[in-house]
Design a protein around this motif. Sequence first.
Motif: not given
Length: 201
Positions: A14-15, A18, A139, A141, A170, A197
């Motif tokens: 995911s980073w 992002i 975020l 999460r 996210a 996302l």
Amino acid sequence: MSIPPTRWFRMAQSWHLIAAALKTRAANGRPQAIRIIGVATGQEAYSLAMILEHLEIPGHILATDINPELIDYASAAVYTDEHVREAMTAGVLGPVEVLNFFANLASNVWTVTPPVRSRVTFGVADAGSDPLETCDMALARNVWTYIGARGRAHLLAELRSAIPAGGIVATGGSDFSTHDSPHDALPGFTYAGAAGLYVRD
Ligand SMILES: C[S@@+](CC[C@H](N)C(=O)[O-])C[C@H]1O[C@@H](n2cnc3c(N)ncnc32)[C@H](O)[C@@H]1O
């Protein structure tokens, strides 16, 4: 204090998304306002701060949790060899780059460097009832299952008013049941197709 599960650079895939989204949004030079909801012991916030530093993206992170003890832990930013190893081997930034964002204080005692620390402000807030300020990205999460149906409705409404069109939310791997289509999970946002996302409509 019981420590909830979290990790350095949790959900590695995911980073990259992002970071790409932040880079695009920051292209006009405006610092990005980023909100982290349910930050636990801080690793998520400092992981993102390291990415912002590495990519030289201007921006600041406001990271909150309902538990003041966790916020004290996160603010103190004291971590162990094991944490540093986890961050270095997460596969998001290179191991040497990550190591350069930590400072060794004593045997098995590490903290993050001042440029990383200064990217983050911590605070206590209840995602299920408190308001959210306007931000470019949030975020949220691995927190949705903790806050009940009313809390989830509140958080969704807050995200919808806090995030302008094109802004990002996210979510984490444990947030929405595998039986739900990710496309229906956050009305008002369009699923970006990967890694939890969403983009504000
Ligand atoms: C599993 S951890 C997730 C940590 C991090 N976001 C991650 O994905 O690694 C869940 C966190 O949500 C926090 N939390 C639970 N209920 C909350 C609420 N109503 N408002 C804000 N945070 C909450 C918990 O204290 C815990 O730190």
